[in-house]
Scaffold this motif. Structure first.
Motif, mmCIF file in Angstrom:
data_model
loop_
_atom_site.group_PDB
_atom_site.id
_atom_site.type_symbol
_atom_site.label_atom_id
_atom_site.label_comp_id
_atom_site.label_asym_id
_atom_site.label_seq_id
_atom_site.Cartn_x
_atom_site.Cartn_y
_atom_site.Cartn_z
ATOM 1 N N ILE A 1 -79.414 -18.234 6.447
ATOM 2 C CA ILE A 1 -78.217 -17.894 7.217
ATOM 3 C C ILE A 1 -77.686 -16.521 6.812
ATOM 4 N N VAL A 2 -77.956 -16.095 5.564
ATOM 5 C CA VAL A 2 -77.599 -14.754 5.101
ATOM 6 C C VAL A 2 -78.826 -14.111 4.476
ATOM 7 N N SER A 3 -79.097 -12.885 4.886
ATOM 8 C CA SER A 3 -80.185 -12.122 4.286
ATOM 9 C C SER A 3 -79.673 -10.709 4.007
ATOM 10 N N VAL A 4 -79.703 -10.320 2.750
ATOM 11 C CA VAL A 4 -79.217 -9.013 2.318
ATOM 12 C C VAL A 4 -80.394 -8.238 1.739
ATOM 13 N N GLU A 5 -80.603 -7.015 2.229
ATOM 14 C CA GLU A 5 -81.749 -6.217 1.797
ATOM 15 C C GLU A 5 -81.283 -4.832 1.370
ATOM 16 N N ASN A 6 -81.490 -4.515 0.097
ATOM 17 C CA ASN A 6 -81.235 -3.170 -0.445
ATOM 18 C C ASN A 6 -79.830 -2.655 -0.121
ATOM 19 N N LEU A 7 -78.849 -3.523 -0.239
ATOM 20 C CA LEU A 7 -77.476 -3.165 0.103
ATOM 21 C C LEU A 7 -76.897 -2.265 -0.986
ATOM 22 N N ARG A 8 -76.244 -1.182 -0.557
ATOM 23 C CA ARG A 8 -75.659 -0.269 -1.542
ATOM 24 C C ARG A 8 -74.352 0.321 -1.018
ATOM 25 N N LYS A 9 -73.498 0.704 -1.983
ATOM 26 C CA LYS A 9 -72.219 1.307 -1.644
ATOM 27 C C LYS A 9 -71.804 2.286 -2.735
ATOM 28 N N ASN A 10 -71.407 3.496 -2.313
ATOM 29 C CA ASN A 10 -70.897 4.510 -3.223
ATOM 30 C C ASN A 10 -69.417 4.733 -2.952
ATOM 31 N N TYR A 11 -68.665 4.985 -4.018
ATOM 32 C CA TYR A 11 -67.311 5.514 -3.913
ATOM 33 C C TYR A 11 -67.315 6.842 -4.652
ATOM 34 N N ARG B 1 -79.352 -3.537 4.691
ATOM 35 C CA ARG B 1 -79.327 -4.355 5.902
ATOM 36 C C ARG B 1 -78.731 -5.717 5.602
ATOM 37 N N ILE B 2 -77.927 -6.234 6.547
ATOM 38 C CA ILE B 2 -77.351 -7.571 6.443
ATOM 39 C C ILE B 2 -77.688 -8.332 7.717
ATOM 40 N N LEU B 3 -78.308 -9.503 7.563
ATOM 41 C CA LEU B 3 -78.574 -10.387 8.694
ATOM 42 C C LEU B 3 -77.741 -11.653 8.521
ATOM 43 N N ILE B 4 -77.023 -12.032 9.568
ATOM 44 C CA ILE B 4 -76.255 -13.276 9.585
ATOM 45 C C ILE B 4 -76.862 -14.180 10.650
ATOM 46 N N ASP B 5 -77.484 -15.266 10.208
ATOM 47 C CA ASP B 5 -78.169 -16.196 11.113
ATOM 48 C C ASP B 5 -79.170 -15.458 11.994
ATOM 49 N N GLY B 6 -79.879 -14.498 11.407
ATOM 50 C CA GLY B 6 -80.918 -13.754 12.113
ATOM 51 C C GLY B 6 -80.431 -12.542 12.872
ATOM 52 N N ASN B 7 -79.112 -12.375 13.011
ATOM 53 C CA ASN B 7 -78.558 -11.222 13.726
ATOM 54 C C ASN B 7 -78.245 -10.088 12.757
ATOM 55 N N ASP B 8 -78.637 -8.877 13.136
ATOM 56 C CA ASP B 8 -78.254 -7.706 12.359
ATOM 57 C C ASP B 8 -76.739 -7.539 12.457
ATOM 58 N N PHE B 9 -76.061 -7.588 11.314
ATOM 59 C CA PHE B 9 -74.601 -7.598 11.311
ATOM 60 C C PHE B 9 -74.018 -6.385 12.031
ATOM 61 N N PHE B 10 -74.662 -5.241 11.890
ATOM 62 C CA PHE B 10 -74.087 -4.007 12.425
ATOM 63 C C PHE B 10 -74.503 -3.753 13.863
#
Length: 305
Positions: free
Chosen positions: A8-18, A64-73
Motif C-alpha cells: 500500500i506504500v512504496s518509498v524509493e530513494n526519498l530525500r529532502k534537503n533544508y 518516489r512515493i507510491l500509494i496503493d500503486g499510484n504515484d503520489f505526485f
C-alpha cells in the motif's frame, strides 16, 4: 501460485534537503496492506520530515512515493483519498464541539447526509467519545483531544492511517485507550504507519519497524528479529563504595560500560551474554564482601536495540 499483492506504500530513494543539510537521505521501504509499521528514531532523525513527504505537506527533493500503486505526485487526490493523517499537533477547532469538528473534515472528503452522520457516530464510538459529542473541544482534556484527533483522521474510512506521535503528553489511561483503538483498527485491516518515542508502544503494536538516524534508514525488520540480532542486555550496578581501577578494569572485560556518576558508584554494563556476565561479575564481588549494593538486569528488548 498467487501473486503477492502490491504494497500500500512504496518509498524509493526519498530525500529532502533544508539548505545544505540533507535531513532525509535516499530512504527506501515498503508497507504491506494490513501491516502495522513503526517509524522510530531520535529527535532530528528525519521521521516528521518523512511523514510530511508521505502526506504531501513537504515537497521532496528526490525519490518516489507510491500509494496503493499510484504515484503520489502524479495522482495526489487519489493518493490522499486513501489515507488519513493524525498529526502530532491538534488539527481541531477548539470553539466547535466534537460533532462539528468531525462534520467539517467529513465534508472535505465529500461525505454528506446519512453517511456523514453514520461515520461521525461510528468514529466517536471507536474512540470512546460519544458521550462528549456535543461538548466544546476547548473543554476537553489532553487525552480526549488526542482521541478526537484520531477520529478526524478516520472519518472518511481510509485504507492507510498515518499517525505522528499520537500519545504525546497523555495520561496512562488515555494512552492505553488509544493503543487499544489502534490495535482494533489494525485487526479490521486498516494499515497503520506510526511514529513514536515510546519504544514499548512500538514493541507492543508493530509488525515491523524502521529505525531512522541522521536521515538514514539504519535498520528495518520485525521487533523480535531486531532484538535477536542487535539487542544488548543491560546490567545496572550500584556500589556501596568507590570501585578501584583494578575492579573497573575487570568489569571492562565483561563488556562496555558507562560510569553514571562522579564517584563511579553507578555503572551501566552492556552485554550480549547477560547470564554469563552477571555470573562473572558476582564472582568478582565474592572477593569484595559488602561492596555491592544493588544489581539490576534488563534483558534485550527494542529499547536496547
Amino acid at each position: 501460485m498467487n501473486e503477492k499483492p502490491n504494497p500500500i506504500v512504496s518509498v524509493e530513494n526519498l530525500r529532502k534537503n533544508y539548505g545544505d543539510v540533507e535531513v532525509v537521505k535516499r530512504i527506501t521501504f515498503q508497507i504491506s496492506r494490513g501491516e502495522f509499521f513503526g517509524l522510530l528514531g531520535p529527535n532530528g532523525a528525519g521521521k516528521t520530515t518523512t511523514i510530511g513527504m508521505l502526506t504531501g505537506l513537504v515537497e521532496p527533493d528526490g525519490g518516489r512515493i507510491l500509494i496503493d500503486g499510484n504515484d503520489f505526485f502524479l495522482k495526489p487526490m487519489q493518493s490522499k483519498a486513501k489515507m488519513g493523517f493524525v498529526p502530532q499537533s491538534f488539527a481541531l477547532y477548539p470553539t466547535l464541539c466534537a460533532v462539528d469538528n468531525l462534520a467539517f473534515f467529513a465534508r472535505i472528503y465529500g461525505l454528506r447526509k446519512g453517511r456523514l452522520k453514520d461515520r461521525i457516530a461510528a468514529v466517536l464510538d471507536l474512540v470512546g467519545l460519544r458521550d462528549r459529542a456535543k461538548q466544546t473541544v476547548a473543554t476537553f482534556s489532553h487525552g480526549m483531544k488526542r482521541r478526537l484527533n484520531i477520529a478526524a483522521g478516520l472519518i472518511h474510512e481510509p485504507d492507510l492511517l498515518i499517525l505522528d506521535e499520537p500519545t504525546v503528553g497523555v495520561d496512562t489511561q488515555s494512552r492505553n485507550a488509544i493503543l487499544e483503538t489502534l490495535e482494533g483498527l489494525n485487526k479490521s485491516v486498516v494499515t497503520l504507519l506510526y511514529t513514536t518515542h515510546y519504544i514499548e508502544e512500538a514493541e507492543r503494536l508493530c509488525h515491523r519497524v524502521g529505525i531512522l538516524d541522521q536521515g538514514k534508514m539504519i535498520a528495518l525488520d520485525s521487533p523480535a528479529t531486531l532484538v535477536r540480532e542487535h539487542g544488548m542486555g543491560i546490567v545496572r550496578i550500584e556500589f556501596n563504595a568507590n570501585p578501584d581501577e583494578t575492579l573497573l578494569s575487570q568489569i571492562g572485560h565483561l563488556g562496555p560500560f558507562r560510569v553514571m556518576d562522579d564517584q563511579s558508584r553507578h555503572l551501566r554494563l552492556e552485554t550480549d551474554r547477560t547470564d554469563r556476565a552477571v555470573r562473572e561479575f558476582l564472582d568478582l564481588m565474592d572477593m569484595r564482601a559488602g561492596m555491592l549494593k544493588t544489581l539490576d538486569i534488563i534483558e534485550p528488548n527494542l529499547e536496547t536495540v
